[in-house]
Each structure stands twice: as C-alpha cells, then as structure tokens.
Design a protein around this motif. Structure first.
Motif, PDB file in Angstrom:
ATOM      1  N   ASN A 188       0.824  -1.207   0.000  1.00  0.00           N
ATOM      2  CA  ASN A 188       0.000   0.000   0.000  1.00  0.00           C
ATOM      3  C   ASN A 188       0.858   1.256   0.000  1.00  0.00           C
ATOM      4  O   ASN A 188       0.511   2.249  -0.644  1.00  0.00           O
ATOM      5  N   LEU A 189       1.972   1.233   0.712  1.00  0.00           N
ATOM      6  CA  LEU A 189       2.860   2.400   0.713  1.00  0.00           C
ATOM      7  C   LEU A 189       3.524   2.585  -0.647  1.00  0.00           C
ATOM      8  O   LEU A 189       3.729   3.723  -1.093  1.00  0.00           O
ATOM      9  N   LEU A 190       3.840   1.487  -1.321  1.00  0.00           N
ATOM     10  CA  LEU A 190       4.437   1.582  -2.658  1.00  0.00           C
ATOM     11  C   LEU A 190       3.473   2.197  -3.670  1.00  0.00           C
ATOM     12  O   LEU A 190       3.907   2.786  -4.658  1.00  0.00           O
ATOM     13  N   ASP A 191       2.163   2.081  -3.425  1.00  0.00           N
ATOM     14  CA  ASP A 191       1.175   2.678  -4.323  1.00  0.00           C
ATOM     15  C   ASP A 191       1.316   4.198  -4.395  1.00  0.00           C
ATOM     16  O   ASP A 191       0.882   4.821  -5.357  1.00  0.00           O
ATOM     17  N   PHE A 192       1.916   4.797  -3.381  1.00  0.00           N
ATOM     18  CA  PHE A 192       2.088   6.251  -3.342  1.00  0.00           C
ATOM     19  C   PHE A 192       3.316   6.720  -4.127  1.00  0.00           C
ATOM     20  O   PHE A 192       3.496   7.925  -4.299  1.00  0.00           O
ATOM     21  N   THR A 193       4.158   5.808  -4.589  1.00  0.00           N
ATOM     22  CA  THR A 193       5.405   6.185  -5.265  1.00  0.00           C
ATOM     23  C   THR A 193       5.193   7.143  -6.437  1.00  0.00           C
ATOM     24  O   THR A 193       5.809   8.210  -6.472  1.00  0.00           O
ATOM     25  N   PRO A 194       4.313   6.843  -7.410  1.00  0.00           N
ATOM     26  CA  PRO A 194       4.126   7.793  -8.511  1.00  0.00           C
ATOM     27  C   PRO A 194       3.540   9.127  -8.048  1.00  0.00           C
ATOM     28  O   PRO A 194       3.867  10.177  -8.595  1.00  0.00           O
ATOM     29  N   LEU A 195       2.691   9.100  -7.026  1.00  0.00           N
ATOM     30  CA  LEU A 195       2.117  10.339  -6.500  1.00  0.00           C
ATOM     31  C   LEU A 195       3.193  11.214  -5.881  1.00  0.00           C
ATOM     32  O   LEU A 195       3.202  12.439  -6.073  1.00  0.00           O
ATOM     33  N   VAL A 196       4.121  10.605  -5.165  1.00  0.00           N
ATOM     34  CA  VAL A 196       5.240  11.353  -4.588  1.00  0.00           C
ATOM     35  C   VAL A 196       6.118  11.926  -5.703  1.00  0.00           C
ATOM     36  O   VAL A 196       6.536  13.088  -5.636  1.00  0.00           O
ATOM     37  N   ILE A 197       6.359  11.136  -6.738  1.00  0.00           N
ATOM     38  CA  ILE A 197       7.203  11.593  -7.847  1.00  0.00           C
ATOM     39  C   ILE A 197       6.575  12.803  -8.533  1.00  0.00           C
ATOM     40  O   ILE A 197       7.241  13.825  -8.745  1.00  0.00           O
ATOM     41  N   ILE A 198       5.285  12.729  -8.868  1.00  0.00           N
ATOM     42  CA  ILE A 198       4.673  13.869  -9.560  1.00  0.00           C
ATOM     43  C   ILE A 198       4.512  15.061  -8.626  1.00  0.00           C
ATOM     44  O   ILE A 198       4.544  16.200  -9.080  1.00  0.00           O
ATOM     45  N   SER A 199       4.396  14.817  -7.335  1.00  0.00           N
ATOM     46  CA  SER A 199       4.345  15.927  -6.378  1.00  0.00           C
ATOM     47  C   SER A 199       5.678  16.671  -6.340  1.00  0.00           C
ATOM     48  O   SER A 199       5.705  17.905  -6.291  1.00  0.00           O
ATOM     49  N   ILE A 200       6.771  15.929  -6.353  1.00  0.00           N
ATOM     50  CA  ILE A 200       8.101  16.553  -6.386  1.00  0.00           C
ATOM     51  C   ILE A 200       8.270  17.358  -7.671  1.00  0.00           C
ATOM     52  O   ILE A 200       8.749  18.495  -7.643  1.00  0.00           O
ATOM     53  N   TYR A 201       7.848  16.795  -8.791  1.00  0.00           N
ATOM     54  CA  TYR A 201       7.922  17.522 -10.056  1.00  0.00           C
ATOM     55  C   TYR A 201       7.047  18.774 -10.027  1.00  0.00           C
ATOM     56  O   TYR A 201       7.416  19.810 -10.583  1.00  0.00           O
ATOM     57  N   ALA A 202       5.880  18.699  -9.391  1.00  0.00           N
ATOM     58  CA  ALA A 202       5.001  19.875  -9.284  1.00  0.00           C
ATOM     59  C   ALA A 202       5.655  20.961  -8.436  1.00  0.00           C
ATOM     60  O   ALA A 202       5.566  22.159  -8.767  1.00  0.00           O
ATOM     61  N   ILE A 203       6.320  20.573  -7.355  1.00  0.00           N
ATOM     62  CA  ILE A 203       7.028  21.545  -6.518  1.00  0.00           C
ATOM     63  C   ILE A 203       8.152  22.207  -7.312  1.00  0.00           C
ATOM     64  O   ILE A 203       8.329  23.429  -7.258  1.00  0.00           O
ATOM     65  N   ILE A 204       8.890  21.413  -8.055  1.00  0.00           N
ATOM     66  CA  ILE A 204       9.967  21.963  -8.901  1.00  0.00           C
ATOM     67  C   ILE A 204       9.373  22.907  -9.946  1.00  0.00           C
ATOM     68  O   ILE A 204       9.940  23.969 -10.226  1.00  0.00           O
ATOM     69  N   LEU A 205       8.238  22.545 -10.517  1.00  0.00           N
ATOM     70  CA  LEU A 205       7.571  23.393 -11.510  1.00  0.00           C
ATOM     71  C   LEU A 205       7.190  24.737 -10.903  1.00  0.00           C
ATOM     72  O   LEU A 205       7.486  25.794 -11.475  1.00  0.00           O
ATOM     73  N   VAL A 206       6.562  24.723  -9.744  1.00  0.00           N
ATOM     74  CA  VAL A 206       6.163  25.972  -9.087  1.00  0.00           C
ATOM     75  C   VAL A 206       7.390  26.792  -8.718  1.00  0.00           C
ATOM     76  O   VAL A 206       7.406  28.021  -8.894  1.00  0.00           O
ATOM     77  N   TRP A 207       8.435  26.141  -8.244  1.00  0.00           N
ATOM     78  CA  TRP A 207       9.679  26.841  -7.900  1.00  0.00           C
ATOM     79  C   TRP A 207      10.286  27.505  -9.135  1.00  0.00           C
ATOM     80  O   TRP A 207      10.720  28.656  -9.082  1.00  0.00           O
ATOM     81  N   THR A 208      10.312  26.798 -10.236  1.00  0.00           N
ATOM     82  CA  THR A 208      10.863  27.340 -11.483  1.00  0.00           C
ATOM     83  C   THR A 208      10.074  28.552 -11.947  1.00  0.00           C
ATOM     84  O   THR A 208      10.657  29.558 -12.361  1.00  0.00           O
ATOM     85  N   VAL A 209       8.763  28.467 -11.868  1.00  0.00           N
ATOM     86  CA  VAL A 209       7.923  29.577 -12.324  1.00  0.00           C
ATOM     87  C   VAL A 209       8.080  30.794 -11.421  1.00  0.00           C
ATOM     88  O   VAL A 209       8.159  31.925 -11.910  1.00  0.00           O
ATOM     89  N   THR A 210       8.160  30.578 -10.111  1.00  0.00           N
ATOM     90  CA  THR A 210       8.274  31.718  -9.197  1.00  0.00           C
ATOM     91  C   THR A 210       9.665  32.335  -9.182  1.00  0.00           C
ATOM     92  O   THR A 210       9.812  33.513  -8.877  1.00  0.00           O
TER      93      THR A 210
END
Length: 137
Positions: free
Chosen positions: A8-30
């Motif tokens: 069940n914890l492994l099911d969160f792996t892609p969600l964590v990955i795209i969350s990190i990418y989203a944070i990087i995206l927001v950081w890049t834009v700001t």
C-alpha cells in the motif's frame, strides 16, 4: 511492517514523484520569467484531487492516479516546465507512417512505475463485479 502495508505504501510512489515535479515546476515559475501554461494549471488542480481520492479510498486513489498519469501521457496536463510531446511512428515512407506512440515520454515512465507497483488494483477492472465491489465500499 506487513507485506500488505508495504504494498500500500508503494502505491504512493508515482504520486510522490509527480508531487516533487510539481514543486519543482512551481519553484521554477516563481524564481524565473517562466509562466504556467494551461496544461500546468490543470495538472496543479488535479494533483490535490489525487491526494483527496487516496484519503477517501485507497483503491479509488490508485485508479484516479492512473487516470491522471494517462491524461498526462496524452498531453492533457503536465508537471514539468518544458512540455515535450513526442511521436514515434513506423513506416517505410513519409506518406505511410503508422503512429505507435504520441505523448509525453516522462508520463510513460511514470505510468510504467504505477502499473508495476499498483497493477494488482487493475485486475478485473473491465468486469461488473469489480465496479460493484468498488462502489459498495
């Protein structure tokens, strides 16, 4: 920790990955002159919905994440600053090309990771019994 809990914890792996990418995206834009496109905005709106789906029901969250990754693969949303859509075709001439892939390659990788760690949630997805059990919970 039990085997079931680890899965069940492994099911969160892609969600964590795209969350990190989203944070990087927001950081890049700001931190630069870059701007968000409509695909970025859709992706940033859909991301919290995935977290809510996981909170509501783990299996529904996994299915929602799979749908999000599929939409990203089809280039309907994005979590990376540079939106790169690629096409791969086979054929001998330029007049006769059969497309075998069109989309964002990074989402293909994330979708493969998702199916490797969460594939068990998709067994029987086309049956009526699967959907009845999902909505009865």
């Amino acid at each position: 920790m039990t085997k079931y809990k680890i899965k069940n914890l492994l099911d969160f792996t892609p969600l964590v990955i795209i969350s990190i990418y989203a944070i990087i995206l927001v950081w890049t834009v700001t931190s630069s002159d870059a701007v968000l496109s409509s695909k970025h905005i859709v992706g940033l709106i859909v991301l919290p919905l995935n977290f809510l789906l996981f909170k509501w029901s783990h299996k529904v969250g996994v299915l929602g994440l799979g749908l999000t990754l599929l939409f990203g693969l089809l280039s309907l949303l994005s979590y990376t600053h540079s939106i790169q859509t690629s096409t791969l075709s086979i054929g001998k001439t330029e007049d006769f090309q059969i497309p075998i892939f069109w989309g964002q390659p990074i989402f293909l990788l994330w979708l493969i990771i998702h199916f490797v760690v969460s594939g068990r949630h998709y067994v029987g997805i086309v049956t009526k019994k699967y959907w009845q059990e999902l909505f009865d919970k």
